[in-house]
Design an enzyme around this catalytic site. Structure first.
Site, short mmCIF file in Angstrom:
data_model
loop_
_atom_site.label_atom_id
_atom_site.label_comp_id
_atom_site.label_asym_id
_atom_site.label_seq_id
_atom_site.Cartn_x
_atom_site.Cartn_y
_atom_site.Cartn_z
N ARG A 1 -8.92 -6.49 -2.79
CA ARG A 1 -10.16 -6.41 -2.01
C ARG A 1 -10.72 -4.99 -2.06
O ARG A 1 -10.11 -4.05 -1.57
CB ARG A 1 -9.93 -6.81 -0.55
CG ARG A 1 -11.19 -6.75 0.31
CD ARG A 1 -10.90 -7.03 1.78
NE ARG A 1 -12.11 -6.98 2.57
CZ ARG A 1 -12.62 -5.86 3.10
NH1 ARG A 1 -12.01 -4.69 2.90
NH2 ARG A 1 -13.74 -5.90 3.80
N HIS B 1 -13.46 -1.23 -7.70
CA HIS B 1 -14.67 -0.39 -7.79
C HIS B 1 -14.37 1.09 -7.51
O HIS B 1 -15.21 1.95 -7.77
CB HIS B 1 -15.79 -0.92 -6.89
CG HIS B 1 -15.60 -0.68 -5.42
ND1 HIS B 1 -16.62 -0.81 -4.51
CD2 HIS B 1 -14.50 -0.33 -4.69
CE1 HIS B 1 -16.18 -0.54 -3.30
NE2 HIS B 1 -14.90 -0.25 -3.37
N ASP C 1 0.86 -1.18 0.00
CA ASP C 1 0.00 0.00 0.00
C ASP C 1 0.89 1.24 0.00
O ASP C 1 2.13 1.13 0.00
CB ASP C 1 -0.95 0.01 1.20
CG ASP C 1 -2.31 0.61 0.85
OD1 ASP C 1 -2.33 1.72 0.24
OD2 ASP C 1 -3.34 -0.01 1.16
#
Length: 500
Positions: free
Chosen positions: A363, A367, A311
C-alpha cells in the site's frame, strides 16, 4: 456580376461545447440538491464536514458532475485568457504556495475563527500573530483572490469554506502556548500544508538545478540538494535526525490524516478480499500501523485470516501497539521486522503450501521508489510467492492526458486497465478536475512531481506498472479502479517463472 459568396457553416465552438458541459452538469447537481431538499454549501461559510449538504458532494453523480464543471471551467479560462498570462500565472504560483504555508504556520484560520463572521482587522491579526501587518495584507489578499479567506471590509478578514479547512480544532490561545504541540491530535490538514510548504516547496526550488545538471555522478534527488542530505540519506532517515524531530512528527500527523481521509469503503470496492479462502495468509509489506489489513479482518471476521505485518524495527513496535489497542483479542496476527529491499522471510519451500502467502499487499510503497528499487522489492516478493499467490498493489494510476492508450496494449486485454475518458472537448483525463489521490490531498500529477522531488519515486501509468511487473516476474491480471479517485487496486499473479 460576382458570384455570391457561400455562407460558411460554423460548427459548435469549443466555448459553446464547454458551456453545454457546465450547464448540463449544473442541472444535475441542482436536481440532486432539490431532490434531497438541501441547500448548496456556501463558499462564504466555514466548512462543516458533517453537514448533509457537504456529504451530498461525495455522491457519485454529484461528484462526477462537479468534476466536469471544474474541468470545463478551467479549460474555458485557458481558451480565453492571453496565452502568456496562463504561462505567467503558473510561473508565479509559488507565491500562493508560500502564502498558504504562512497562513497555516501563523494559525490565521484560528485567529479569525475565534472572532466570528464579523472578521478581524489587519492590525489585530498582526498583534496576535506577531507578523508584519504589511506582509499579512499581501498574504491574505492574494489568498482571498483565490477564494481562500474573505475580505469583508477594507483590511478586515474572516474565514470562508476553504480557509476554515486549515483550522486545527484548537483555540488560538492553546496553539500560541506551545508550538511543538500545536499539530498533535489535529486532522492532519494543516500538517500536510506545512509539510508541503517546507520540505516539498524548498526541494522543488532545487529541481531546476537537477534538470540542468549534466553530471550523472551528482545527486539527482532535489530534496538532498535543498537540505544537504548525506549521500545515502533518504527523507525518512533525515527525519530521524534530532534537529528534525518536529518535522518528523508533522510528517506523521500529515500521513495519518491522509490515511484516515481515504474513502472508508474504498478498500472494499476493489480487490475481492471476501473471495479468499478460510485462513488465508495475508502479508502487508511495509505495513505502517497495519490498519489496512486490520480493516479487512474486521470486515470478514469469519475468514480467520492469518495476518503478517512487516516493517522496519521502529515502525513495527508502533504497529504492535496499534493492534493491541484496536484488536487486542485477535491472535492470528504476527509482526516481523523486515526491510523490503532484502529477501522476503516467507521464501518457503514450494512444496509447503501452508506457508506460501495467498496475498502480498503493497500500500503506497512503490511510488516512493525509483524503478530500480521498485523492481528489487517486487523480485523479492516473486521469489517468495507460490503459484496461487496474488500481489495487490494499492496505488494511484497516472492517466495519460491524450485519448490514446499509453502504447502498451494492456488496455485491450487486462480488465479495468482502460480508464473511461472525460467527455469531449475536455482533455481525456478531465484536465484541471483530474481526480485526486486522496480526498485530503492533491492531484496525481502533483503527487508524481512530489514523489520525484522528495524521493526520486514516481506515480506510474498502468502500462508502466505492467512493464515493471513483467521485469520482476509478475503478470498484470486486473485493475480495480476506485470511484472518484485515481486510486486503484492493481492485481498481479506470478509470471511464467521467477526472476532471481
Amino acid at each position: 456580376m460576382a458570384a455570391a459568396r457561400p455562407k460558411h457553416r460554423y460548427s459548435e465552438s469549443p466555448l459553446r461545447a464547454l458551456l453545454n458541459i457546465i450547464s448540463t452538469s449544473v442541472d444535475a447537481i441542482d436536481a440532486a440538491y432539490a431532490s434531497a431538499n438541501l441547500p448548496h454549501p456556501s463558499l462564504d461559510a466555514p466548512y462543516d464536514p458533517h453537514a448533509p449538504g457537504e456529504a451530498l458532494r461525495s455522491d457519485p453523480g454529484v461528484a462526477a458532475a462537479a468534476k466536469n464543471i471544474i474541468g470545463a471551467a478551467a479549460q474555458m479560462i485557458a481558451e480565453l485568457e492571453h496565452p502568456f498570462q496562463g504561462v505567467t500565472s503558473t510561473a508565479y504560483a509559488f507565491h500562493q504556495a508560500a502564502a498558504i504555508s504562512i497562513a497555516s504556520h501563523l494559525d490565521l484560520s484560528e485567529i479569525l475563527h475565534d472572532a466570528g463572521p464579523g472578521g478581524v482587522a489587519l492590525d489585530e491579526i498582526a498583534s496576535k500573530s506577531g507578523a508584519s501587518e504589511v506582509l499579512l495584507a499581501k498574504v491574505l489578499r492574494l489568498l482571498a483572490t483565490q477564494h481562500i479567506f474573505r475580505e469583508v471590509k477594507p483590511g478586515v478578514f474572516t474565514n470562508n469554506r476553504l480557509s476554515s479547512t486549515l483550522n486545527k480544532g484548537k483555540p488560538y490561545s492553546v496553539l500560541a502556548r506551545s508550538r511543538e504541540e500545536r499539530l498533535v491530535g489535529t486532522s492532519g490538514r494543516a500538517a500536510l500544508i506545512e509539510f508541503t510548504g517546507d520540505e516539498c516547496f524548498k526541494a522543488s526550488a532545487a529541481l531546476v538545478d537537477v534538470a540542468l545538471d549534466r553530471d550523472p555522478k551528482d545527486e539527482q534527488i532535489a530534496l538532498k540538494r535543498a537540505f544537504a542530505l548525506g549521500p545515502s540519506e533518504s527523507l525518512f532517515q533525515w527525519h530521524t535526525r534530532p534537529e528534525n524531530k518536529a518535522r518528523k512528527e508533522r510528517f506523521a500527523c500529515a500521513m495519518q490524516g491522509t490515511a484516515e481521509s481515504d474513502n472508508s469503503e474504498g478498500l472494499f470496492q476493489g480487490f475481492e478480499w471476501g473471495s479468499l479462502p478460510y485462513g488465508a495468509l495475508l502479508v502487508d509489506v511495509g505495513s505502517g500501523t497495519g490498519g489496512t489489513l486490520m480493516r479487512v479482518v474486521k470486515r470478514f471476521p469469519g475468514h480467520e485470516f492469518r495476518i503478517v505485518n512487516q516493517d522496519l524495527e521502529g515502525v513495527i513496535e508502533t504497529t504492535k501497539r496499534y493492534w493491541k489497542t484496536n484488536m487486542p483479542a485477535y491472535d492470528r496476527v504476527s509482526f516481523q521486522t523486515h526491510d523490503f529491499l532484502t529477501p522476503q522471510p516467507y521464501a518457503c519451500a514450494a512444496s509447503n503450501y501452508y506457508c506460501k502467502p495467498h496475498v502480498f499487499v503493497l500500500r503506497h510503497i512503490l511510488h516512493n521508489w525509483p524503478t530500480a528499487q521498485a523492481r528489487v522489492i517486487l523480485r523479492h516478493l516473486r521469489a517468495a510467492a507460490g503459484p496461487e499467490t496474488q500481489l495487490v498493489v494499492l496505488e494511484s494510476a497516472l492517466p495519460v492526458v491524450c485519448r490514446e492508450s499509453d502504447g502498451t496494449g494492456h488496455d485491450d486485454v487486462v480488465p479495468g486497465a482502460a480508464r473511461p475518458p472525460a467527455p469531449r472537448p475536455l482533455l481525456a483525463n478531465g484536465g484541471r478536475a483530474s481526480a485526486s489521490v486522496y480526498r485530503m490531498d492533491t492531484s496525481v500529477y502533483r503527487m508524481d512531481m512530489t514523489m520525484y522531488t522528495l524521493l526520486g519515486g514516481s506515480e506510474r501509468t498502468i502500462g508502466e506498472y505492467a512493464a515493471l511487473f513483467a521485469e520482476a516476474g509478475w503478470r498484470l491480471e486486473r485493475v480495480c479502479r476506485l470511484p472518484g479517485t485515481e486510486q486503484c487496486h492493481i492485481v498481479a499473479r506470478p509470471g511464467a517463472k521467477s526472476i532471481d
